[in-house]
Design a protein around this motif. Sequence first.
Motif, short mmCIF file in Angstrom:
data_model
loop_
_atom_site.label_atom_id
_atom_site.label_comp_id
_atom_site.label_asym_id
_atom_site.label_seq_id
_atom_site.Cartn_x
_atom_site.Cartn_y
_atom_site.Cartn_z
N ALA A 156 -37.24 21.60 -9.26
CA ALA A 156 -36.91 21.42 -10.68
C ALA A 156 -35.45 21.04 -10.85
N ASP A 157 -34.58 21.61 -10.05
CA ASP A 157 -33.16 21.26 -10.09
C ASP A 157 -32.94 19.81 -9.68
N TYR A 193 -34.04 19.60 -14.38
CA TYR A 193 -34.44 20.64 -15.31
C TYR A 193 -33.48 21.84 -15.21
N ASN A 194 -33.46 22.60 -16.29
CA ASN A 194 -32.77 23.89 -16.29
C ASN A 194 -33.69 24.88 -15.58
N THR A 195 -33.27 25.38 -14.43
CA THR A 195 -34.17 26.22 -13.63
C THR A 195 -34.41 27.59 -14.25
N ASN A 196 -33.64 27.95 -15.26
CA ASN A 196 -33.93 29.20 -15.98
C ASN A 196 -35.08 29.03 -16.95
N GLU A 197 -35.38 27.78 -17.28
CA GLU A 197 -36.42 27.50 -18.28
C GLU A 197 -37.66 26.84 -17.69
N SER A 198 -37.54 26.23 -16.51
CA SER A 198 -38.64 25.48 -15.92
C SER A 198 -39.44 26.36 -14.96
N ASP A 199 -40.55 25.83 -14.50
CA ASP A 199 -41.40 26.57 -13.56
C ASP A 199 -42.40 25.59 -12.96
N GLY A 200 -43.27 26.12 -12.12
CA GLY A 200 -44.28 25.28 -11.50
C GLY A 200 -45.02 26.01 -10.42
N VAL A 201 -45.83 25.24 -9.68
CA VAL A 201 -46.67 25.85 -8.65
C VAL A 201 -47.02 24.78 -7.64
N ASP A 244 -41.90 16.31 -19.94
CA ASP A 244 -42.40 17.68 -20.10
C ASP A 244 -42.95 18.24 -18.80
N SER A 245 -43.46 17.36 -17.94
CA SER A 245 -44.02 17.81 -16.66
C SER A 245 -43.95 16.68 -15.66
N VAL A 246 -43.99 17.06 -14.38
CA VAL A 246 -43.84 16.09 -13.29
C VAL A 246 -44.77 16.46 -12.15
N ILE A 302 -44.62 20.60 -11.74
CA ILE A 302 -43.41 21.19 -12.31
C ILE A 302 -43.42 20.97 -13.82
N VAL A 303 -43.14 22.03 -14.57
CA VAL A 303 -43.12 21.92 -16.03
C VAL A 303 -41.72 22.30 -16.54
N LYS A 304 -41.27 21.57 -17.55
CA LYS A 304 -39.91 21.76 -18.06
C LYS A 304 -39.74 23.10 -18.76
N ASN A 305 -40.75 23.50 -19.52
CA ASN A 305 -40.69 24.75 -20.29
C ASN A 305 -41.73 25.71 -19.73
N LYS A 306 -41.27 26.73 -19.02
CA LYS A 306 -42.20 27.64 -18.36
C LYS A 306 -43.10 28.39 -19.33
N LYS A 307 -42.69 28.52 -20.58
CA LYS A 307 -43.54 29.20 -21.56
C LYS A 307 -44.85 28.46 -21.78
#
Length: 508
Positions: free
Chosen positions: A151-152, A156-164, A320-322, A340-345
Amino acid sequence: MNNKIISLEALSNATLPNNSGNFGNIFHPDNYDHYRNAVNSTLDLVQEFLYRNNKPFSGIEAREMKGMVQQIDLNQKLSNYNELLAEVDDIYVKHATAFHLPQYVAHLNCPVVIPALAGEILVSAINSSQDTYDQSAGGTFMERKLIDWTADQIGYNTNESDGVFTAGGSQSNLMGLVMMRDCFSQKRYNHNIKMDGLPAEASRFRIFVSDKSHFSNLKNASIMGLGEKSIVKVPTDDRFRMDISLLKKYIKREEQLGNIPIGIVATAGTTDFGNIDPLEDIANISEHYNIWMHVDAAYGCALLLSDKYRDLINGIERADSVTIDYHKSFFQPISSSAFIVKNKKELLILKHHADYLNPKEMDEEEIPAQINKSITQSTRRFDALKLWFTLRMMGREQLAEYTDTVIDLTKDAAAMITEDADFELLSDSDLSVLVFRYVNPEISDLNALNQYIKMKLFYSGEILVASTKVDGNFYLKFTFLNPITTTEDIHQILTTIKEHGKDFNSEK
């Protein structure tokens, strides 16, 4: 082959306590000698594969290959590893495609790096499952760290992004479209698709892709219940990238027809041409319409590491996603991919509680569960470990060097094809794919000519190239993913193509 392989029975009898019965094949401390000998014997066959092959394919025909496999009686066990490996050598290894050879220039299959192969040994033997912490422990956090690292690289802001991690690009693209559909429905209609199914408006949902985008978009739309009709293919420009002026027109047209735009899929590295849609422009349009932007960077993700060519995917950080395919462009063994998604929520849409895995009362901060982020996999391999081995042993810079090398090589190959009157280059490439054909003014049917060349190459096994059709015409295709390949290799490949082309009339 190593003729000193210990037989299965001898190994079992030698390493097991008397009361262990028939459990000598279980991975267990008592059976380590059995495991080590089996692995070492298999390594001997890997060595055979590497040193025996001087061309990427044996040329065996499918009918013969099928017959060899069909005659195997799976109900009759073999007596030792010598027999097993000899059998597998005959029906698989001798005919397996050698992606590591420079004469392989066909599909998006990369040679793999040795640190990742070392990681694969641990992945297979320990056999962790990444769905819950109690099945993977450190693996959970190692995967999460690699997701944050990726994500970095995206920006993306790694405090806000997430993925699997996922099984491949098609699955990651499915996740992108599901997120696109469900988030749109939730925000626009306050409708929860996970709980209530598709809203009435779903039949009018439209997703915009280029007409050179990956076929998984159509398959995924069908799986999602939107139907292939929901995918709107936007024509491309003269470099086979999504035409932005037409994208705007197509969105307005669909609105006028009463349909509902819900998102755009941009391609960062098309399979056929290796070119990248204008990401900044697409991001502007997505923001204007307040719709989801997904970037399929399964191929082009290698540019994330390149200082030299990174600007080619500027704008990806606005998506929004990659989709990421490490097993295409990070030189990883299959499978190794990520969503990978920009907004983990937004990932909460996928979350489902199962009492035996991730019950509602579980404190996810204390006991994290990766299954909360996965759409189609419960049991899931620790494929992230292979990338961990790679980064820790090679570093980001060496991976970037490999990518820069194949892109530079592609530019050289494009120049060679362009300067040769016997070839016609259809398009240059942002990445490492070249679409071209052999031409001969004395032959009118260039499609038949190039089909002939491809089949001659394939069944000789000496060189493997891919092919595609553009506007009904048949073209040859080079895909370069091997940093070991040289301009001398390409020159020899082009020379061989010419030789087969010259033989076309004589063999008709």
